[in-house]
Write an enzyme that holds these catalytic residues in place. Structure first.
Site, PDB file in Angstrom:
ATOM      1  N   LEU A 125     -25.731 -63.214  36.861  1.00 37.84           N
ATOM      2  CA  LEU A 125     -25.978 -62.485  35.622  1.00 37.84           C
ATOM      3  C   LEU A 125     -25.834 -60.981  35.888  1.00 37.84           C
ATOM      4  O   LEU A 125     -25.102 -60.279  35.187  1.00 37.84           O
ATOM      5  CB  LEU A 125     -27.391 -62.817  35.099  1.00 37.84           C
ATOM      6  CG  LEU A 125     -27.884 -62.050  33.870  1.00 37.84           C
ATOM      7  CD1 LEU A 125     -27.037 -62.381  32.640  1.00 37.84           C
ATOM      8  CD2 LEU A 125     -29.356 -62.389  33.574  1.00 37.84           C
ATOM      9  N   GLN A 337     -51.335 -54.257  58.547  1.00 37.95           N
ATOM     10  CA  GLN A 337     -52.397 -53.329  58.962  1.00 37.95           C
ATOM     11  C   GLN A 337     -53.333 -54.000  59.973  1.00 37.95           C
ATOM     12  O   GLN A 337     -53.745 -53.375  60.956  1.00 37.95           O
ATOM     13  CB  GLN A 337     -53.175 -52.869  57.719  1.00 37.95           C
ATOM     14  CG  GLN A 337     -54.130 -51.724  57.973  1.00 37.95           C
ATOM     15  CD  GLN A 337     -53.399 -50.402  58.260  1.00 37.95           C
ATOM     16  OE1 GLN A 337     -52.213 -50.260  58.002  1.00 37.95           O
ATOM     17  NE2 GLN A 337     -54.124 -49.467  58.838  1.00 37.95           N
ATOM     18  N   GLU A 364     -35.085 -61.558  39.564  1.00 35.20           N
ATOM     19  CA  GLU A 364     -35.354 -62.286  38.303  1.00 35.20           C
ATOM     20  C   GLU A 364     -36.258 -61.473  37.381  1.00 35.20           C
ATOM     21  O   GLU A 364     -37.128 -62.014  36.688  1.00 35.20           O
ATOM     22  CB  GLU A 364     -35.913 -63.685  38.597  1.00 35.20           C
ATOM     23  CG  GLU A 364     -34.886 -64.504  39.364  1.00 35.20           C
ATOM     24  CD  GLU A 364     -35.127 -65.991  39.335  1.00 35.20           C
ATOM     25  OE1 GLU A 364     -35.703 -66.502  38.363  1.00 35.20           O
ATOM     26  OE2 GLU A 364     -34.696 -66.648  40.292  1.00 35.20           O
ATOM     27  N   THR A 366     -37.757 -57.201  37.284  1.00 35.92           N
ATOM     28  CA  THR A 366     -38.721 -56.384  38.036  1.00 35.92           C
ATOM     29  C   THR A 366     -40.122 -56.539  37.437  1.00 35.92           C
ATOM     30  O   THR A 366     -40.279 -57.067  36.323  1.00 35.92           O
ATOM     31  CB  THR A 366     -38.325 -54.893  37.952  1.00 35.92           C
ATOM     32  OG1 THR A 366     -38.368 -54.507  36.564  1.00 35.92           O
ATOM     33  CG2 THR A 366     -36.933 -54.642  38.509  1.00 35.92           C
ATOM     34  N   GLU A 368     -41.831 -54.263  36.135  1.00 37.84           N
ATOM     35  CA  GLU A 368     -41.864 -53.527  34.858  1.00 37.84           C
ATOM     36  C   GLU A 368     -41.317 -54.410  33.735  1.00 37.84           C
ATOM     37  O   GLU A 368     -41.872 -54.443  32.631  1.00 37.84           O
ATOM     38  CB  GLU A 368     -41.035 -52.232  34.970  1.00 37.84           C
ATOM     39  CG  GLU A 368     -41.620 -51.161  35.901  1.00 37.84           C
ATOM     40  CD  GLU A 368     -41.428 -51.453  37.391  1.00 37.84           C
ATOM     41  OE1 GLU A 368     -40.634 -52.356  37.739  1.00 37.84           O
ATOM     42  OE2 GLU A 368     -42.085 -50.785  38.211  1.00 37.84           O
TER      43      GLU A 368
HETATM   44  C1  LIG Z   1     -32.038 -60.034  47.108  1.00 41.20           C
HETATM   45  C2  LIG Z   1     -31.662 -60.093  45.661  1.00 41.20           C
HETATM   46  C3  LIG Z   1     -31.244 -61.291  45.107  1.00 41.20           C
HETATM   47  C4  LIG Z   1     -30.846 -61.340  43.761  1.00 41.20           C
HETATM   48  N1  LIG Z   1     -30.324 -62.521  43.267  1.00 41.20           N
HETATM   49  C5  LIG Z   1     -29.774 -62.523  42.021  1.00 41.20           C
HETATM   50  C6  LIG Z   1     -29.054 -63.661  41.548  1.00 41.20           C
HETATM   51  O1  LIG Z   1     -28.966 -64.713  42.219  1.00 41.20           O
HETATM   52  N2  LIG Z   1     -28.438 -63.581  40.335  1.00 41.20           N
HETATM   53  C7  LIG Z   1     -28.511 -62.462  39.554  1.00 41.20           C
HETATM   54  O2  LIG Z   1     -27.938 -62.455  38.475  1.00 41.20           O
HETATM   55  N3  LIG Z   1     -29.200 -61.363  39.969  1.00 41.20           N
HETATM   56  C8  LIG Z   1     -29.817 -61.367  41.188  1.00 41.20           C
HETATM   57  N4  LIG Z   1     -30.484 -60.246  41.634  1.00 41.20           N
HETATM   58  C9  LIG Z   1     -30.546 -59.070  40.783  1.00 41.20           C
HETATM   59  C10 LIG Z   1     -31.930 -58.727  40.264  1.00 41.20           C
HETATM   60  O3  LIG Z   1     -32.327 -59.659  39.276  1.00 41.20           O
HETATM   61  C11 LIG Z   1     -31.874 -57.271  39.768  1.00 41.20           C
HETATM   62  O4  LIG Z   1     -31.795 -56.440  40.910  1.00 41.20           O
HETATM   63  C12 LIG Z   1     -33.071 -56.906  38.928  1.00 41.20           C
HETATM   64  O5  LIG Z   1     -33.050 -57.598  37.701  1.00 41.20           O
HETATM   65  C13 LIG Z   1     -33.141 -55.385  38.650  1.00 41.20           C
HETATM   66  O6  LIG Z   1     -31.931 -54.866  38.231  1.00 41.20           O
HETATM   67  P1  LIG Z   1     -31.350 -53.548  38.956  1.00 41.20           P
HETATM   68  O7  LIG Z   1     -31.374 -53.829  40.416  1.00 41.20           O
HETATM   69  O8  LIG Z   1     -30.055 -53.197  38.347  1.00 41.20           O
HETATM   70  O9  LIG Z   1     -32.425 -52.424  38.671  1.00 41.20           O
HETATM   71  P2  LIG Z   1     -32.497 -51.487  37.362  1.00 41.20           P
HETATM   72  O10 LIG Z   1     -32.424 -52.331  36.148  1.00 41.20           O
HETATM   73  O11 LIG Z   1     -31.532 -50.371  37.517  1.00 41.20           O
HETATM   74  O12 LIG Z   1     -33.971 -50.909  37.493  1.00 41.20           O
HETATM   75  C14 LIG Z   1     -34.307 -49.781  38.262  1.00 41.20           C
HETATM   76  C15 LIG Z   1     -35.767 -49.423  37.981  1.00 41.20           C
HETATM   77  O13 LIG Z   1     -35.910 -49.079  36.578  1.00 41.20           O
HETATM   78  C16 LIG Z   1     -36.909 -49.878  36.005  1.00 41.20           C
HETATM   79  N5  LIG Z   1     -36.576 -50.158  34.598  1.00 41.20           N
HETATM   80  C17 LIG Z   1     -35.392 -50.580  34.100  1.00 41.20           C
HETATM   81  N6  LIG Z   1     -35.483 -50.754  32.772  1.00 41.20           N
HETATM   82  C18 LIG Z   1     -36.756 -50.472  32.422  1.00 41.20           C
HETATM   83  C19 LIG Z   1     -37.486 -50.469  31.207  1.00 41.20           C
HETATM   84  N7  LIG Z   1     -36.912 -50.843  30.043  1.00 41.20           N
HETATM   85  N8  LIG Z   1     -38.799 -50.113  31.222  1.00 41.20           N
HETATM   86  C20 LIG Z   1     -39.391 -49.766  32.382  1.00 41.20           C
HETATM   87  N9  LIG Z   1     -38.758 -49.741  33.576  1.00 41.20           N
HETATM   88  C21 LIG Z   1     -37.467 -50.100  33.597  1.00 41.20           C
HETATM   89  C22 LIG Z   1     -36.932 -51.152  36.832  1.00 41.20           C
HETATM   90  O14 LIG Z   1     -38.150 -51.844  36.683  1.00 41.20           O
HETATM   91  C23 LIG Z   1     -36.713 -50.599  38.227  1.00 41.20           C
HETATM   92  O15 LIG Z   1     -37.927 -50.142  38.748  1.00 41.20           O
HETATM   93  C24 LIG Z   1     -30.930 -60.184  42.960  1.00 41.20           C
HETATM   94  C25 LIG Z   1     -31.384 -58.983  43.513  1.00 41.20           C
HETATM   95  C26 LIG Z   1     -31.730 -58.915  44.836  1.00 41.20           C
HETATM   96  C27 LIG Z   1     -32.184 -57.603  45.424  1.00 41.20           C
END
Ligand SMILES: Cc1cc2nc3c(=O)[nH]c(=O)nc-3n(C[C@H](O)[C@H](O)[C@H](O)COP(=O)(O)OP(=O)(O)OC[C@H]3O[C@@H](n4cnc5c(N)ncnc54)[C@H](O)[C@@H]3O)c2cc1C
Length: 382
Positions: A125, A337, A364, A366, A368
């Site tokens: 996704l 710790q 899946e 964050t 937030e």
């Molecule tokens: C090891 C790993 C495995 C993963 N596996 C999968 C997978 O199998 N399939 C898949 O599709 N994805 C996968 N992901 C992706 C994961 O779901 C995303 O990293 C996650 O949803 C956050 O998206 P982003 O990294 O783009 O962060 P961003 O969306 O850029 O967020 C950055 C920061 O901004 C905050 N933020 C963003 N929007 C808001 C809001 N509206 N209000 C408050 N705070 C906000 C977030 O909470 C975060 O702290 C994986 C990620 C990792 C690291």
């Protein structure tokens, strides 16, 4: 109210615990340091039914429910979160999306070998520009003859490099926003579909997190999964179940870190006595155990609701995921710790838990985003 596990569930826990201790534990640091994806483990996981836990036997699965699924992910992750996330992404994201929304033909073709563990699955996704805001998907699928042409790139796909089957979301009608995103099933080897960069990660290093690339990837109409335009909406339902597995992942790692710290505290002597004799250590252990227990209750309640097909699942699975993942981070921090300087050293288990648990507050959705989901449910907003 009955909080006890059945005899079968307890037996399942013992079996997986023994398997994880014997077959996984001796290798975890070697796999972690080399970022080695434990492909050799896949046939054993399949044999135990762990690659099809939540699917009926008719579809090649173990015919168990979410409670058993949580037991499985918890026990695997107690020893190694990397194995936990490999199994979780395969079961509750890829296979479950096809099982829930696929046609009979698609279920027979894909769910059966996935649940039997003959094939490995991934679910894509997230994109570089569409993470928390997954409705901002940019990958496109345009009609081409009686099929589709996919173009774009996904990022952070668990199992991306090793998967035989991939469920991916792509925009089929940009004007309809999140109602214009559709799901597709892709198979390894389809022209124009390939894994990209493999990420070098802080933790869960034995799991694979990769880009997935579509360049003029032509698929037939039969690869559309579910109704056109429903891919994003269906993804949210898939994530309701997926979040329970991330809660279980965090729960298992928290339990593993807690057990390691307790054992160490009883052995390590300073000022002439075991550090477990100091009230400061005892209070840490008491808080850790209490929080883990609360997290366990939330997680198993969500699993129980999932098994009943309860409509409260979105809120309860988000609560379980939010709370358990944050507990896991706190517990891993306190465990390190308690190990003192040795907690910082790779010969001891604390540092790996500390690195691995952090994913739980991110993947899946964050923390937030979980709070947004929970608040929306509380306030009755869409
Ligand atoms: C090891 C790993 C495995 C993963 N596996 C999968 C997978 O199998 N399939 C898949 O599709 N994805 C996968 N992901 C992706 C994961 O779901 C995303 O990293 C996650 O949803 C956050 O998206 P982003 O990294 O783009 O962060 P961003 O969306 O850029 O967020 C950055 C920061 O901004 C905050 N933020 C963003 N929007 C808001 C809001 N509206 N209000 C408050 N705070 C906000 C977030 O909470 C975060 O702290 C994986 C990620 C990792 C690291």
């Amino acid at each position: 109210m009955d909080f006890s596990f059945t005899d079968e569930q307890q037996q399942l826990r013992r079996t997986i615990r023994e398997f994880a201790e014997v077959e996984i534990k001796p290798h975890i640091m070697e796999w972690d340091e080399a970022s080695h994806f434990p492909q050799e483990l896949i046939p054993q996981l399949a044999k135990l039914g762990l690659l099809g836990v939540i699917f009926p036997e008719d579809y090649g699965g173990a015919g168990l429910g979410y409670v058993e699924y949580v037991i499985a992910i918890e026990e695997l992750s107690r020893v190694d979160g990397s194995v936990g996330i490999i199994v979780a992404a395969h079961n509750s994201l890829c296979s479950n999306h096809i099982y829930k929304f696929g046609s009979d033909e698609q279920k027979k073709k894909y769910v059966v070998p996935l649940a039997q563990g003959k094939k490995l699955g991934c679910w894509s996704l997230t994109e570089p520009e569409a993470g928390s805001d997954a409705g901002g998907t940019r990958t496109t699928a345009t009609r081409s003859g009686d099929g589709w042409l996919l173009n774009g790139a996904k990022t952070f796909t668990t199992n991306g490099h090793y998967a035989d089957v991939c469920v991916a979301m792509a925009v089929t009608n940009r004007e309809k926003g999140s109602h214009g995103i559709s799901a597709f099933v892709l198979e390894k080897g389809m022209p124009g579909f390939k894994p990209g960069k493999k990420e070098n990660k802080l933790g869960l290093r034995a799991s694979d997190t990769s880009e997935v690339i579509f360049s003029d990837c032509r698929v037939s109409g039969s690869q559309l999964l579910g109704d056109e335009g429903q891919g994003f909406i269906n993804s949210l339902q898939v994530l309701d179940g997926g979040r329970i597995s991330i809660a279980a992942l965090g729960l298992g790692m928290a339990q593993g870190a807690f057990e390691a710290a307790t054992q160490y505290a009883k052995q390590r002597k300073q000022f002439g006595k075991a550090i477990s004799e100091f009230q400061a250590t005892q209070f840490k252990l008491a808080d850790m155990a209490t929080e883990i227990d609360a997290a366990r209750l939330l997680t198993y309640r969500a699993a129980w609701l999932a098994d009943r097909g309860d409509s409260r699942l979105t809120r309860e699975s988000s609560m379980a995921k939010l709370y358990t993942s944050e507990v896991a981070v706190r517990v891993a921090n306190e465990a390190l710790q308690i190990f003192g300087g040795y907690g910082f050293i790779k010969d001891y288990p604390a540092e790996k838990f500390y690195r691995d648990v952090k994913l739980c507050t991110i993947g899946e959705g964050t923390s937030e985003i979980q709070r947004l989901v929970i608040a929306r449910q509380l306030l009755g907003k869409k």
